[in-house]
Design a protein around this motif. Structure first.
Motif, PDB file in Angstrom:
ATOM      1  N   TYR A 123      -6.624 -10.882  16.046  1.00  0.00           N
ATOM      2  CA  TYR A 123      -5.366 -11.152  15.190  1.00  0.00           C
ATOM      3  C   TYR A 123      -5.086 -10.311  14.312  1.00  0.00           C
ATOM      4  O   TYR A 123      -4.088 -10.308  13.382  1.00  0.00           O
ATOM      5  N   VAL A 138      -1.267 -13.550  24.054  1.00  0.00           N
ATOM      6  CA  VAL A 138      -1.429 -14.883  24.808  1.00  0.00           C
ATOM      7  C   VAL A 138      -1.859 -14.666  26.360  1.00  0.00           C
ATOM      8  O   VAL A 138      -2.949 -15.186  26.894  1.00  0.00           O
ATOM      9  N   ALA A 148      -9.942 -20.845  17.965  1.00  0.00           N
ATOM     10  CA  ALA A 148      -8.556 -21.278  17.972  1.00  0.00           C
ATOM     11  C   ALA A 148      -8.510 -21.399  16.224  1.00  0.00           C
ATOM     12  O   ALA A 148      -9.605 -21.987  15.631  1.00  0.00           O
ATOM     13  N   ARG A 156      -4.882 -21.431  14.173  1.00  0.00           N
ATOM     14  CA  ARG A 156      -3.735 -21.915  13.533  1.00  0.00           C
ATOM     15  C   ARG A 156      -2.951 -22.634  14.269  1.00  0.00           C
ATOM     16  O   ARG A 156      -1.836 -23.289  14.228  1.00  0.00           O
ATOM     17  N   THR A 157      -2.643 -21.954  15.830  1.00  0.00           N
ATOM     18  CA  THR A 157      -1.662 -22.274  16.655  1.00  0.00           C
ATOM     19  C   THR A 157      -2.152 -23.473  17.477  1.00  0.00           C
ATOM     20  O   THR A 157      -3.098 -23.523  18.359  1.00  0.00           O
ATOM     21  N   GLU A 170      -0.828 -24.850  20.163  1.00  0.00           N
ATOM     22  CA  GLU A 170      -0.949 -24.646  21.463  1.00  0.00           C
ATOM     23  C   GLU A 170      -2.289 -24.023  22.106  1.00  0.00           C
ATOM     24  O   GLU A 170      -2.811 -24.309  23.228  1.00  0.00           O
ATOM     25  N   SER A 171      -2.885 -23.189  21.125  1.00  0.00           N
ATOM     26  CA  SER A 171      -4.430 -22.825  21.487  1.00  0.00           C
ATOM     27  C   SER A 171      -5.260 -23.779  21.561  1.00  0.00           C
ATOM     28  O   SER A 171      -6.166 -23.881  22.492  1.00  0.00           O
ATOM     29  N   HIS A 211      -5.818 -30.803  14.861  1.00  0.00           N
ATOM     30  CA  HIS A 211      -5.874 -29.749  15.789  1.00  0.00           C
ATOM     31  C   HIS A 211      -7.043 -30.109  16.729  1.00  0.00           C
ATOM     32  O   HIS A 211      -7.181 -30.264  17.921  1.00  0.00           O
ATOM     33  N   SER A 243       5.956 -13.062  17.235  1.00  0.00           N
ATOM     34  CA  SER A 243       6.310 -14.446  17.732  1.00  0.00           C
ATOM     35  C   SER A 243       5.050 -15.109  18.297  1.00  0.00           C
ATOM     36  O   SER A 243       5.249 -16.230  18.452  1.00  0.00           O
ATOM     37  N   TYR A 302       2.217 -15.032  16.701  1.00  0.00           N
ATOM     38  CA  TYR A 302       1.184 -15.311  15.586  1.00  0.00           C
ATOM     39  C   TYR A 302       2.089 -16.112  14.763  1.00  0.00           C
ATOM     40  O   TYR A 302       2.290 -15.535  13.410  1.00  0.00           O
ATOM     41  N   ARG A 303       2.592 -17.111  14.938  1.00  0.00           N
ATOM     42  CA  ARG A 303       3.542 -18.048  13.681  1.00  0.00           C
ATOM     43  C   ARG A 303       2.317 -18.408  12.648  1.00  0.00           C
ATOM     44  O   ARG A 303       1.396 -18.908  13.003  1.00  0.00           O
ATOM     45  N   TYR A 314       1.110 -16.473  10.380  1.00  0.00           N
ATOM     46  CA  TYR A 314       0.281 -15.527   9.995  1.00  0.00           C
ATOM     47  C   TYR A 314       0.693 -14.479   8.793  1.00  0.00           C
ATOM     48  O   TYR A 314      -0.112 -13.798   7.851  1.00  0.00           O
TER      49      TYR A 314
END
Length: 354
Positions: free
Chosen positions: A111, A127, A176, A178-179, A181-182, A207, A271, A273-274, A276
């Motif tokens: 990241y 990703v 994982a 922050r995301t 989906e991760s 999460h 996009s 890394y929303r 960050y």
């Protein structure tokens, strides 16, 4: 619950030279095994004082393997977006053989913008590149004559060597942060989950639910179970006041080095890394005391540490393993060793039954 050590070098040449850092880390690893801990974890980074001393967790863990006999060796994490899957699978399998089958492979997406820019990898592809490389490594470990054709790598009829010592392959973990989906993807894939809930431990409960729900939906009835390991800073001293004094000094150093490494996010968006953007500003404004009062670090006397481990585990919804950062901020070996000894002697006998 099981416990181990988590290493991420955060030294400058002024605070600790590379040879001293690794000498200290190897000494702490040996003491950890003797004290009854279960694992040693090391992280890959480049360029910055935050992690940059260790571009190869597999190399460091090979040295740990040569000095120990029982602890699990965890890459926490290797960054597959910067590696070819054939190379990564082979080097990991080599360490699995050297250690007699003690390797757990943790992967992270990476990241830090400077790493992507310098190594010529597009952040917005991270990703897909991350997931494709993990899938390919898993195939190389478990299949023969593997053929792949992706936007990132391609090969035909590859049979990886050496074959893994653990069958069918080493355990896989994924980090994982922050995301959402991760978390869901790692659960659906059946991998273990590595978290570092230092900044916002209150956010991780939801999460973890995403991870466990996705795991159950994909693997319910298979006999597999979700696994969660958390990495946290730890200071144990004779009194709460003494522990907090140590933590205040070295957590500030750790946060400053981390903030410098993520400062590119102050002027960057992606996009992939929303959330960050502005990460460096947040770290620069964070007070060390906030970490150990809100559960992002565990600090205190042995009795207080026992209570705070229980509170952390209850709050976050339960973890299988905690991996302690005990040398953060380029802490000298004497102080890190004190924390390790007090934890093993006075805390571990109480909390290992949690």
């Amino acid at each position: 619950m099981r416990f181990g050590l988590s290493f991420l070098p955060d030294c400058t040449p002024e605070t600790k030279l590379p040879h001293t850092y690794f000498s200290d880390a190897l000494e702490l690893s040996v003491r950890a095994e003797l004290g009854g801990l279960d694992s040693i974890k090391m992280t890959e980074h480049y360029l910055h004082h935050y992690g940059g001393y260790c571009p190869s967790p597999l190399g460091f863990l090979s040295a740990v393997a040569a000095r120990t006999s029982t602890v699990r060796l965890i890459t926490g994490c290797v960054l597959p977006v910067f590696h070819h899957p054939v190379q990564l699978a082979a080097e990991a399998a080599q360490l699995d053989a050297i250690s007699g089958g003690r390797l757990d492979v943790g992967f992270a997406r990476a990241y830090l913008p400077d790493e992507f820019d310098t190594l010529g990898v597009d952040m917005d592809e991270s990703v897909d590149r991350f997931r494709e490389t993990i899938r390919a490594v898993r195939r190389i470990w478990t299949e023969e004559k593997v053929t792949e054709s992706t936007p990132f790598f391609a090969y035909r009829d590859v049979t990886g060597l050496p074959r893994p010592t653990q069958q069918p392959r080493p355990p896989i973990w994924g980090a994982a942060v922050r995301t959402p989906e991760s978390f869901s993807w790692l659960g659906a894939e059946g991998h273990g989950l590595l978290i570092t809930p230092m900044i916002s431990p209150h956010e991780f409960r939801d999460h973890l639910t995403l991870y466990r729900d996705a795991f159950a939906a994909a693997h319910g009835g298979s006999g597999l179970r979700p696994r969660v390991a958390a990495s946290l800073p730890l200071v144990v001293a004779d009194t709460d006041a003494h522990a907090e004094e140590i933590a205040e000094t070295y957590l500030r150093r750790y946060l400053d080095v981390w903030a410098e490494a993520v400062s590119a996010w102050d002027r960057r968006e992606s996009s992939a890394y929303r959330g960050y953007s502005g990460f460096g500003w947040m770290l620069r404004g964070l007070k060390p005391e906030k970490l150990f009062t809100e559960g992002g670090a565990i600090v205190g006397s042995p009795a207080t540490v026992v209570d705070r481990i229980r509170a952390f585990n209850d709050h976050i919804g339960g973890v299988d393993q905690i991996l302690w950062q005990i040398d953060f901020g380029a802490m000298p070996l004497a102080e890190a060793g004190q924390t390790l000894q007090l934890f093993c002697d006075k805390v571990l006998p109480v909390v290992k039954s949690l």
